[in-house]
Design a protein around this motif. Sequence first.
Motif, PDB file in Angstrom:
ATOM      1  N   SER A 164       0.911  -1.089   0.058  1.00 39.64           N
ATOM      2  CA  SER A 164      -0.113  -0.084   0.053  1.00 39.64           C
ATOM      3  C   SER A 164       0.892   1.340   0.109  1.00 39.64           C
ATOM      4  O   SER A 164       2.112   1.061   0.371  1.00 39.64           O
ATOM      5  N   GLY A 165       0.369   2.317  -0.425  1.00 39.05           N
ATOM      6  CA  GLY A 165       0.836   3.399  -0.440  1.00 39.05           C
ATOM      7  C   GLY A 165       0.223   5.030  -0.005  1.00 39.05           C
ATOM      8  O   GLY A 165      -1.125   4.780   0.162  1.00 39.05           O
ATOM      9  N   ARG A 185       0.118   9.386  -0.201  1.00 37.85           N
ATOM     10  CA  ARG A 185       0.510  10.360  -0.736  1.00 37.85           C
ATOM     11  C   ARG A 185       0.873  11.307   0.295  1.00 37.85           C
ATOM     12  O   ARG A 185       0.240  11.636   1.373  1.00 37.85           O
ATOM     13  N   PHE A 245       4.917   2.485   0.753  1.00 37.28           N
ATOM     14  CA  PHE A 245       5.661   3.288   0.223  1.00 37.28           C
ATOM     15  C   PHE A 245       5.092   4.726   0.170  1.00 37.28           C
ATOM     16  O   PHE A 245       3.800   4.788   0.265  1.00 37.28           O
ATOM     17  N   ALA A 274       3.912   7.552  -1.858  1.00 44.82           N
ATOM     18  CA  ALA A 274       3.527   7.826  -3.237  1.00 44.82           C
ATOM     19  C   ALA A 274       3.752   9.170  -3.951  1.00 44.82           C
ATOM     20  O   ALA A 274       3.095   9.858  -3.853  1.00 44.82           O
ATOM     21  N   HIS A 296       2.294  10.006  -7.286  1.00 41.00           N
ATOM     22  CA  HIS A 296       0.951  10.215  -7.105  1.00 41.00           C
ATOM     23  C   HIS A 296       0.462  11.730  -6.603  1.00 41.00           C
ATOM     24  O   HIS A 296      -0.355  12.462  -7.116  1.00 41.00           O
ATOM     25  N   TYR A 298      -3.445   8.436 -13.399  1.00 39.84           N
ATOM     26  CA  TYR A 298      -3.337   7.968 -12.021  1.00 39.84           C
ATOM     27  C   TYR A 298      -3.625   6.739 -11.636  1.00 39.84           C
ATOM     28  O   TYR A 298      -2.597   6.013 -11.012  1.00 39.84           O
ATOM     29  N   GLN A 331      -1.072   3.652 -10.555  1.00 33.34           N
ATOM     30  CA  GLN A 331      -1.250   2.716  -9.293  1.00 33.34           C
ATOM     31  C   GLN A 331      -1.084   1.343  -9.544  1.00 33.34           C
ATOM     32  O   GLN A 331      -0.660   0.456  -8.741  1.00 33.34           O
ATOM     33  N   ASP A 389       2.322   0.414  -9.583  1.00 40.82           N
ATOM     34  CA  ASP A 389       3.051   0.077  -8.339  1.00 40.82           C
ATOM     35  C   ASP A 389       2.532  -1.288  -7.755  1.00 40.82           C
ATOM     36  O   ASP A 389       3.556  -1.689  -6.930  1.00 40.82           O
ATOM     37  N   VAL A 439      -4.149  -5.479  -1.409  1.00 37.18           N
ATOM     38  CA  VAL A 439      -3.804  -4.121  -1.362  1.00 37.18           C
ATOM     39  C   VAL A 439      -4.901  -3.540  -0.261  1.00 37.18           C
ATOM     40  O   VAL A 439      -6.093  -3.214  -0.498  1.00 37.18           O
ATOM     41  N   VAL A 478      -6.732  -0.697   1.240  1.00 34.29           N
ATOM     42  CA  VAL A 478      -7.199   0.567   0.853  1.00 34.29           C
ATOM     43  C   VAL A 478      -8.485   0.955   1.360  1.00 34.29           C
ATOM     44  O   VAL A 478      -9.219  -0.034   1.677  1.00 34.29           O
ATOM     45  N   GLN A 516     -10.672   3.735  -3.081  1.00 36.03           N
ATOM     46  CA  GLN A 516      -9.550   3.441  -3.891  1.00 36.03           C
ATOM     47  C   GLN A 516      -9.738   2.076  -4.437  1.00 36.03           C
ATOM     48  O   GLN A 516      -8.941   1.391  -5.445  1.00 36.03           O
TER      49      GLN A 516
HETATM   50  N1  TRP Z   1      -4.040   6.270  -4.515  1.00 33.64           N
HETATM   51  C1  TRP Z   1      -3.706   5.919  -3.181  1.00 33.64           C
HETATM   52  C2  TRP Z   1      -4.296   6.842  -2.319  1.00 33.64           C
HETATM   53  O1  TRP Z   1      -4.620   8.211  -2.686  1.00 33.64           O
HETATM   54  C3  TRP Z   1      -2.350   6.079  -2.959  1.00 33.64           C
HETATM   55  C4  TRP Z   1      -1.359   4.949  -3.743  1.00 33.64           C
HETATM   56  C5  TRP Z   1      -0.833   4.983  -4.905  1.00 33.64           C
HETATM   57  C6  TRP Z   1      -1.560   3.534  -3.496  1.00 33.64           C
HETATM   58  N2  TRP Z   1      -0.172   3.853  -5.013  1.00 33.64           N
HETATM   59  C7  TRP Z   1      -0.854   2.921  -4.426  1.00 33.64           C
HETATM   60  C8  TRP Z   1      -2.263   2.768  -2.680  1.00 33.64           C
HETATM   61  C9  TRP Z   1      -0.802   1.447  -4.522  1.00 33.64           C
HETATM   62  C10 TRP Z   1      -2.072   1.428  -2.705  1.00 33.64           C
HETATM   63  C11 TRP Z   1      -1.345   0.737  -3.829  1.00 33.64           C
HETATM   64  O2  TRP Z   1      -4.462   6.728  -0.855  1.00 33.64           O
END
Ligand code: TRP
Length: 412
Positions: free
Chosen positions: A17-18, A20, A49, A51, A54, A140, A144, A147, A156, A158, A162
């Motif tokens: 997971s990521g 921003r 990570f 992002a 992003h 975008y 993702q 990623d 994942v 989220v 998402q």
């Molecule tokens: N788009 C996600 C957010 O706004 C952040 C994100 C970027 C992400 N790459 C990802 C989350 C890959 C999960 C996996 O929260």
Amino acid sequence: MTTQAVSGARPPQRVLSGMRPTGALHLGHYHGALKNWVRLQAAYECFYFVADWHALTTHYQSREVIEKNVYDMVIDWLAAGIDPEQCTLFIQSRLPEHAELFTLLAMGTPLGWLERMPTYKDQIEKLKDRDLATYGFLGYPLLQAADILIYKAAFVPVGEDQAPHVEITREVARRFNHLYGRSADFETQIAAALAKLGKDDARYFEKQRKAYGETGAAEALAKAEALLARAAGAVAGWTSDDGELLAGHLRGSGKTVLPEPQVLLTEVSKLPGLDGEKMSKSYGNTIAMREEPAEVERKIRKMPTDPQRVRRTDVGNPEHCPVWQFHQVYSNDEVKAWVWQGCTTAGIGCLDCKQPVIDAIKAEQQPWRERAEPYLSDPKRVHWLVEVGTERARTVARETMHDVREAMGLAY
Ligand code: TRP
Ligand code: SF4
């Protein structure tokens, strides 16, 4: 949450997971996402990570925002209990492999898939003060997808908003495997297996396969599968390999180069912002994870309450009060009963009611401050930890890109 990852001898599945880096993390981030990340780290191989690319899709005009928040955000993660020994922490932009995969996936991704993303129109509507009619913002969800797929993540975690991005990731992976997940002599092998079936059955099989491929008709799929099942016992020289090959051909799948991830929906946080709306920096209704205790106290004391409860002697209705929602997150049954009773009979004042919330938030934040301290006083420690994580991620990303290039015929 599934815990199959901990049982058996198989290596734990990967979670990715990521976040921003667009501002200091607040209690909404903690209760809505981070708490869950911490929970997952014991059972899975977790990759988390920053992002930053992003973040640039919406903040490309304000580089200072992102610059400032990259390492601060990692410190917030560590403060929350993310264990760098268990997790791999890294920064997206340090891994150009993400960009390479994004580019390669872009070649075959229909524009319509991206234009139809609910987040796309939504955000353009909401963030009217920014010009989001950019190529980067449209892409975008595909970035993702890169990623996620580059680490072959199984899960994942989220929020609900998402989920469509994970869904499109699955479609992108399926399409990739369909287009490129075949060995060079796949076509020859198919032809040989079809020849074994004999002309009539082969023609019938191909007809059903096309019908299924074009319309998704379950009936056509069933007919073709029935034919394969019959062939297994009846056709001379037929092997199970022939059956598997044609079954893959039928469903349009080849070898799985990029596995499809599953979304792990994070329960929506019950913690709203100070005004009862969603907690968000742009609404100015947040409490930062590492907010000063005096500031926490001031903000909670200022919080609006049931608008009907104007004077101390007025009775209130907790259902109409954001403080009550904070009690849902922070208080035990006994305190909640005390609030309900006291509010609906005017037995307690609103400041009395807020005190346990203030105390609970301060208590929650105390260990966060302690964990963050060594990193704040020696930023090199965070840099180092991210360095190690980035190199670990790079090993995996490189391997995937090797397979991807090979599958796409770019291995010359
Ligand atoms: N788009 C996600 C957010 O706004 C952040 C994100 C970027 C992400 N790459 C990802 C989350 C890959 C999960 C996996 O929260
Ligand atoms: Fe809200 Fe508590 Fe005041 Fe009732 S007593 S209105 S629940 S702050």
